[in-house]
Design an enzyme around this catalytic site. Sequence first.
Site, short mmCIF file in Angstrom:
data_model
loop_
_atom_site.label_atom_id
_atom_site.label_comp_id
_atom_site.label_asym_id
_atom_site.label_seq_id
_atom_site.Cartn_x
_atom_site.Cartn_y
_atom_site.Cartn_z
N PRO A 13 6.93 1.97 8.55
CA PRO A 13 8.08 2.58 7.83
C PRO A 13 7.65 3.92 7.24
CG PRO A 13 7.79 0.27 7.22
CD PRO A 13 6.57 0.67 8.00
N GLY A 16 6.62 5.07 2.11
CA GLY A 16 5.81 4.02 1.49
C GLY A 16 5.69 4.28 0.00
N LEU A 17 5.33 3.24 -0.74
CA LEU A 17 5.09 3.42 -2.18
C LEU A 17 3.64 3.84 -2.38
CD1 LEU A 17 6.31 2.99 -5.10
CD2 LEU A 17 4.99 0.86 -5.11
N GLY A 18 3.42 5.00 -3.00
CA GLY A 18 2.07 5.42 -3.37
C GLY A 18 1.63 4.67 -4.62
N ASP A 43 0.94 1.92 0.02
CA ASP A 43 -0.31 2.66 0.26
C ASP A 43 -1.28 2.41 -0.89
OD1 ASP A 43 -1.60 4.97 1.94
OD2 ASP A 43 -1.98 5.42 -0.18
N TYR A 48 -8.45 3.52 -6.43
CA TYR A 48 -7.35 3.60 -7.41
C TYR A 48 -7.50 2.56 -8.52
CZ TYR A 48 -5.17 6.20 -3.51
OH TYR A 48 -4.91 7.07 -2.48
N LYS A 77 -8.03 2.08 2.17
CA LYS A 77 -9.00 3.10 2.57
C LYS A 77 -10.43 2.67 2.26
CE LYS A 77 -5.25 6.18 1.35
NZ LYS A 77 -4.59 5.70 0.12
N HIS A 110 -11.40 7.48 3.59
CA HIS A 110 -10.68 8.18 2.52
C HIS A 110 -10.98 9.68 2.47
CE1 HIS A 110 -8.68 7.20 -1.60
NE2 HIS A 110 -8.33 8.39 -1.19
#
Length: 316
Positions: A13, A16-18, A43, A48, A77, A110
């Site tokens: 899709p 995407g939601l970060g 994502d 993170y 990643k 990454h």
Amino acid sequence: MKTLNFSHNDKMPMIGLGTWKSKPGEVYDAVLTALKTGYRHIDCAPIYGNEAEVGNAIQEAIQQGVLKRSELWVTSKLWNDAHRKADVIPALKKTLSDLKLEYLDLFLIHWPVALSPGVMFPKGSDDFLSLDEVPLTETWQGMEAAVDEGLARHIGVSNFNLERVRHLVGNSRIKPEMNQVELHPFLPQEDLRKGCKELGVHLTAYSPLGSKDRSSAIKKDDEPLLLEHPAVKRVADKRDCTPGQVLISWALHRGTAVIPKSTNAGRIKENLESSGVELSVEDMQFIAQIGPEYRFVDGSFWAMEGSPYTMAGLWG
Ligand code: A2P
């Protein structure tokens, strides 16, 4: 929702939601809200610092019957400290355990930057490994092994310049299918877009809204404001939508996936609804020309004194 075609007829899709900068304590609600709102692409990345919470939200949504695992696209990643071939799968297994998943849809290198094992962010020259010591082709063999073992359905890269993508395409058994890079009207990267298209490598646009919530350590005081640019606002008025929706729709019209981050329920919905915003060729050109050229995530943190990496080497 429009999709990008991958091998084995898989479809990503395009919105995407970060989750970069989404704080623990907020990201669970953000992901659950997004999945209930209709997002089918999340994502993530271990750096993170929130993958366990993202995983809890995905698990909850599946248990509530919001969606099946097979209907969701999850990208994560490989952090820079696990570039040695033998370190790739253990790092991926940690991410899968945090996300509570058996496989990733897409697994990316990454950064084209290698750090010593255990180093999250370098403090001095000893924390770096050069690409002569750990070539990206070695890391890529670890990525290919992840596909062989069924832990990742697709593999790709992030923050790679065109030369690096081309080299990898020419020196790999399993081709990279994605390059995730910073893309927005201040940094359209048209040459990279054309070159990756010729190579059959998709692009995902990160920081599509200008990433204004970055920490002050990696943000300059005088940065241009993308969401407040008069041209973006003018197109938003013309199309009866918000500036954020103009920027997301601009990315979609260029054929790229796009991962706006939000932890606000209203903006999460607003961003997904960008897929219904039509922009004309004139709108697209008008926005592409706005300038100034500006890279928000400039990678200067990899080019400290004593580092084997330089900004010129990174971006080419
Ligand atoms: P919030 O999480 O409170 O919604 P990027 O995706 O470029 O990294 O940008 C993320 C930043 O943009 C965050 O500060 C986020 O705040 C904000 N944001 C997300 N969606 C929108 C939107 N539709 N309009 C304005 N700001 C937005």
